[in-house]
Design an enzyme around this catalytic site. Structure first.
Site, PDB file in Angstrom:
ATOM      1  CD  GLU A  18      -4.272  -2.492   5.528  1.00 38.24           C
ATOM      2  OE1 GLU A  18      -4.344  -3.568   4.922  1.00 38.24           O
ATOM      3  OE2 GLU A  18      -4.913  -1.486   5.211  1.00 38.24           O
ATOM      4  CD  GLU A  72      -2.615   1.733   3.253  1.00 35.18           C
ATOM      5  OE1 GLU A  72      -3.497   1.068   2.677  1.00 35.18           O
ATOM      6  OE2 GLU A  72      -1.567   1.247   3.705  1.00 35.18           O
TER       7      GLU A  72
HETATM    8  C1  GAL Z   1      -4.095  -1.862   1.969  1.00 30.61           C
HETATM    9  C2  GAL Z   1      -2.603  -2.110   2.102  1.00 30.61           C
HETATM   10  C3  GAL Z   1      -1.874  -1.587   0.891  1.00 30.61           C
HETATM   11  C4  GAL Z   1      -2.535  -2.030  -0.371  1.00 30.61           C
HETATM   12  C5  GAL Z   1      -3.960  -1.574  -0.383  1.00 30.61           C
HETATM   13  C6  GAL Z   1      -4.694  -1.985  -1.626  1.00 30.61           C
HETATM   14  O1  GAL Z   1      -4.794  -2.736   2.769  1.00 30.61           O
HETATM   15  O2  GAL Z   1      -2.091  -1.511   3.246  1.00 30.61           O
HETATM   16  O3  GAL Z   1      -0.552  -2.004   0.924  1.00 30.61           O
HETATM   17  O4  GAL Z   1      -2.440  -3.411  -0.432  1.00 30.61           O
HETATM   18  O5  GAL Z   1      -4.610  -2.152   0.731  1.00 30.61           O
HETATM   19  O6  GAL Z   1      -6.041  -1.704  -1.522  1.00 30.61           O
END
Ligand code: GAL
Length: 937
Positions: free
Chosen positions: A438, A513
């Protein structure tokens, strides 16, 4: 009387032992030096509070060996705290609203200049026999920006809080005597937006090798499967830090997990030139190897030996596994030719009670917990992990995405990537490298594209056997997405995954993710005032999806290799959707301790292999009688029937990757579910209304490592029938014998209770040091001195013409005086003979250290105390000798209160460590009005 035979046997065994030892000496030794360090806080910008470090006219950068303040070899650290590594000073601190959101509101680091610099010192002896060997220090990870000194010599600065590093100290060693290692850690900056700890939080080793040796992380084992056999290429980098010229032999032997030799290769080569490195590689052949797989994680080890004149001079071990991996744009991920859907979780590296100072055993514990949930993959988000985490993944069968911290094309970025890859590339568990996550500023555009291309090619030059990914959160079309080898989708809501795939048909993809759902363990009604998020799996935010929605999406698309949930465990920091006083995240499938939230059972149903039936919520809803409660069942049975107090509330069909719901009017009693497969009852699950807490119960968590020194203990309370009380919040007090407590936790994101209970150590300076001359060498306080004749101590001292004696007077402030405190005066010589008086009382030095005085509470006062030191003066030998003018320091140790923790929704966790030589460790737990519990191991 021993018989001649017995004597012979004795001498022969002695000889064998001696020969083995002598042989070992010439080989590599890696000695763990985690024990017995001294620690003190310094200061971020006030050099006085940083013990005057780097203030010298000649600094450690001006003249070599001029490490000053605590960096100096002979700095007096007797009053500093004693501790063992791994150590995280952030977790020891209280919580504060003005502390960092990202770092879980621990009052350390950023915004806390007096808690952002940590000094560590350790003394080691290096024997004369080591002369001629290469001596180095090996650090697995320090958070962060560490400067290391050895005997006052500056060795270097290492910025990354995540990569390991080594320093060669051979030239600076005091052979046959004491040597001092000093580490200054600056944790004032954060590298991530999540809890990162502070201090030397991973292992430290002393390494001794022959001048000709395998370099750090100097082997690279790859294998290629041909039918059922494997070609193994064992590449090794050897360095010569000595003057030997001539032939050496390199032998590479592969052993299986039973230590049986399965392959051997050997070659004679010329040793590299002085301070040069050379690469060699052996091609080995293993017939029908046992493959590394998720269910049978078979490992081999490679022994690389360097021989000189037939004698082994280095012995380097590399654990590896043989397996094939493939990421296919149509069919996803293949392990050993078999399609495997990646059922992954993202995780940071902290744990309840202990922060980032995680003992090796806890790495196993955590990976076992994830496996138990049915997970087969782990993303090290967003930084390189400790080596022991990867060992646990190798040994337990867990696939890994290994990720570097920051994207970029400069030395800072590429060196970190290289260090991570060279350290980790022999782990069979790693199937993919991640070069970023990200990067909002660049991910959708040309800069992201360029950086990714460089990092990707660079990664291939270090390890061509694994693909590269980046976790991408926007612009699933352009920028990084258009060039990255394996597309890493961060969240369904961030773009159209199917559209991207249709445009980039040759690019494999996975959900790096997914989820980012909120849940508080054991909570079933959201309460924004209390910062409680209900544990039913719901869509958390408009553009995010529930775990079930996410998994269904990935499960239905064979072209997607799988997904990684954000996150497996809760972690400190990022308490989204709340802020203070929430201090940990809500994203985990498990809480910070590893206690499961209900989502674990959803995943276990569809990720795992075992039959599952789980009912939520618990059935203790006194006060809600007659109100409707949502009852959910997670199961992989075909049908589930629900009963309340034996009355059926209906049988429902389970949909693939789904769950079942009922609305049930609450009445105390028994909620029961029966799971059917092929029409047959296979499982039953009960939630019973319990009585009030009666007894404390301690038990060993089943995911503990067998026979290990560190144990994770579950703390709970039971009612009079022995049933676990799911709503209990009793405060439990602990006592331990035969071991120590490492940390306590309970998974409550809003708990501001201590994680650790550590003695408070205060160092009190002696102020206003004044002096006057004494006429005689009589050092008693009764000898003549004039209360009106004091001058500032050591001011304008004429060392060529000193008085027979000097009387020094100073004072120190004590916040409080108590019999329970230990107060010591660590005297530093400001004279030859000395007599010390505190508040007019003569004090004798302690027997163990003649410059240490134990101060009894009886002679001390709260507030101002006087100290008189009467000495015969130190004499300068050379004019330029610098004389000590610091009389020493008063150390006040206030013992910590008893370890305690409240239960949160029925559970707390305590991590204990058995003493090295203890036969048994006994932990007892008590709570007001309850029967005490105990645990023995
Ligand atoms: C994502 C990020 C993670 C964490 C997560 C929380 O954007 O890659 O590290 O921050 O969001 O929602």
């Amino acid at each position: 009387m021993k018989t001649t035979f017995q004597k012979l046997l004795f001498y022969t065994s002695f000889l064998i032992c001696f020969t083995v030892l002598a042989q070992k000496k010439s080989e590599r030794e890696l000695i763990l030096i985690d024990k017995d360090w001294r620690f003190s806080f310094g200061h971020l910008y006030d050099t006085k509070k940083d013990f005057g470090h780097a203030e010298g006219y000649f600094s450690y950068l001006t003249k070599t060996g001029f490490g000053d303040g605590p960096a100096a070899k002979d700095f007096d650290d007797r009053a500093w705290r004693k501790l063992d590594l791994p150590h995280d000073w952030a977790v020891e601190q209280p919580f504060s609203e003005s502390a960092s959101f990202s770092h879980g509101f621990k009052a350390a680091g950023k915004n806390y200049p007096e808690k952002s610099i940590g000094w560590y010192r350790k003394k080691i002896t290096i024997p004369n026999e080591d002369l001629g060997r290469i001596i180095s220090l090996k650090f697995d990870g320090v958070f962060r920006n560490s400067k290391v000194f050895f005997n006052g010599f500056y060795l270097g600065t290492h910025e990354s809080g995540y990569n390991g590093f080594e320093y060669d100290v051979t030239a600076y060693v005091n052979y046959g005597g004491e040597n001092t290692i000093v580490v200054r850690v600056d944790a004032s900056m954060e590298e991530g937006w999540f809890y990162e700890g502070a201090g030397i939080y991973r292992h430290v080793y002393l390494q001794k090798t022959n001048p000709i040796h395998v370099v750090a992380n100097g082997t690279y084992v790859t294998s290629e499967l041909k039918n059922n056999d494997a070609d193994v290429i064992a590449a090794v980098t050897i360095e010569n830090k000595g003057n030997f010229k001539g032939a050496i032999e390199i032998t590479q032997t592969v052993f299986d997990s039973n230590n049986k030799q399965v392959a051997l290769g050997s070659e004679n080569v010329l040793a590299p030139e002085f301070y040069q490195k050379a690469n060699y590689s052996s091609k080995l052949y293993i017939k029908k190897p046992l493959l590394w797989d998720l269910d049978s994680p078979n490992l081999y080890h490679l022994q690389t030996q360097i021989k000189q004149d037939g004698k082994v001079i280095d012995n380097y071990e590399t654990s590896f596994g043989i397996r094939s991996i493939e990421l296919n744009p149509e069919k996803g991920f293949f392990l050993n030719g078999k399609q495997v859907k990646l059922k992954g979780t993202n995780n940071h590296q902290d744990h309840a009670g202990i922060g980032t100072a995680v003992p090796d055993e806890i790495q196993y514990y955590r990976i076992k917990k994830l496996k138990e949930m049915g997970s087969n993959a782990y993303r090290c988000s967003h930084h390189p992990p400790t080596p022991e985490l990867l060992d646990a993944c190798d040994k337990l069968g867990m696939l890994v995405i290994d990720e570097t911290r920051l994207m970029g094309i400069n030395d800072y970025h590429l060196n970190d990537l290289q260090q991570m890859m060279e350290r980790d590339r022999n782990h069979p568990s790693i199937f993919c490298w991640s070069v970023g996550n990200e990067e909002w500023q660049i991910e959708g555009g040309i800069t992201g594209e360029r950086i990714t291309q460089v990092m990707q090619h660079f990664a291939k030059s270090i390890d061509p056997t694994r693909p590269v990914t980046v976790g991408i959160s926007s612009g699933f079309k352009s920028g990084i997405s258009s060039v990255v080898e394996i597309m890493g989708y961060n969240y369904l809501g961030n773009g159209d995954i199917d559209a991207h795939r249709n445009q980039f048909k040759n690019q494999p993809g996975m959900g790096t993710e997914e989820g980012s759902t909120f849940a508080t363990r054991g909570i079933y009604f959201t309460d924004d005032v209390k910062h409680y998020q209900s544990a039913y799996d719901k869509k958390p935010r408009p553009t995010f999806y529930s775990i079930e929605e996410g998994w269904k999406f990935y499960a239905e698309r064979p072209y997607l290799a799988g997904m990684f949930i954000w996150t497996g465990f809760d972690y400190r920091g990022e308490p989204t959707p709340y802020g203070w006083p929430s201090v940990t995240s809500y994203f985990g499938m498990m809480d910070v301790c590893g206690f499961p939230k209900d989502n674990v059972f959803y995943l276990k149903s569809w990720w795992g292999k075992e039959p599952v039936l789980h009912l939520l919520p618990h059935w203790n809803w006194s006060g809600k009688e007659g109100q409707e409660i949502d009852v959910w069942a997670y199961s992989n049975c075909d049908e589930v029937e629900l009963f309340l107090n034996k009355k059926s509330l209906g049988k429902k069909k389970m949909e693939l990757n789904g769950h079942l719901e009922w609305k049930v009017k609450y009445v105390a009693g028994t909620l029961e579910a029966i799971g059917y497969k092929n029409g047959k009852k296979v499982l039953m699950e009960i939630q019973k209304t319990t009585g009030n807490p009666e007894a404390v119960k301690l038990s060993l968590d089943k995911e503990n490592q067998p026979n290990s020194k560190v144990s994770v203990i579950t703390v709970e309370v039971t009612d009079k029938k022995g049933l676990h009380v799911p709503t209990a919040d009793n405060e439990i007090t602990f006592d331990i014998k035969g071991g120590k407590i490492l940390g306590v936790g309970n998974g409550n994101p809003t708990s501001l209770e201590n994680d650790q209970f550590i003695d408070d150590l205060e160092m009190v300076s002696i102020m206003n040091l004044q002096e006057q001359k004494g006429n005689t060498t009589d050092l008693s306080l009764k000898s003549n001195y004039n209360e009106n004749e004091w001058i500032t101590a050591f001011k304008d001292r004429n060392y060529k013409n000193q008085a027979p004696s000097y009387i020094y007077k100073g004072n120190f402030e004590l916040k409080s005086v108590s019999d329970k405190n230990q107060v010591h005066f660590f005297y530093k010589k400001i004279g030859i003979a000395a007599e010390v008086y505190i508040n007019g009382n003569k004090i004798n030095p302690s027997a163990e250290d003649l410059q240490k005085y134990v101060l009894d509470a009886k002679i001390l006062k709260q507030g101002n105390n006087s100290i008189y030191i009467i000495t015969t003066p130190l004499q300068k030998i050379k004019d330029w000798d610098v004389m000590n003018t610091d009389p020493g320091i008063i150390q006040v140790i206030t013992p910590a209160e008893s370890w305690k923790r409240k239960l949160f929704n029925g559970y707390a966790q305590i991590i204990i460590q058995k003493d090295e030589n203890a036969k048994e460790v006994v932990l007892s737990a008590s709570a007001k009005g309850l029967r005490a519990g105990s645990f023995k191991n």
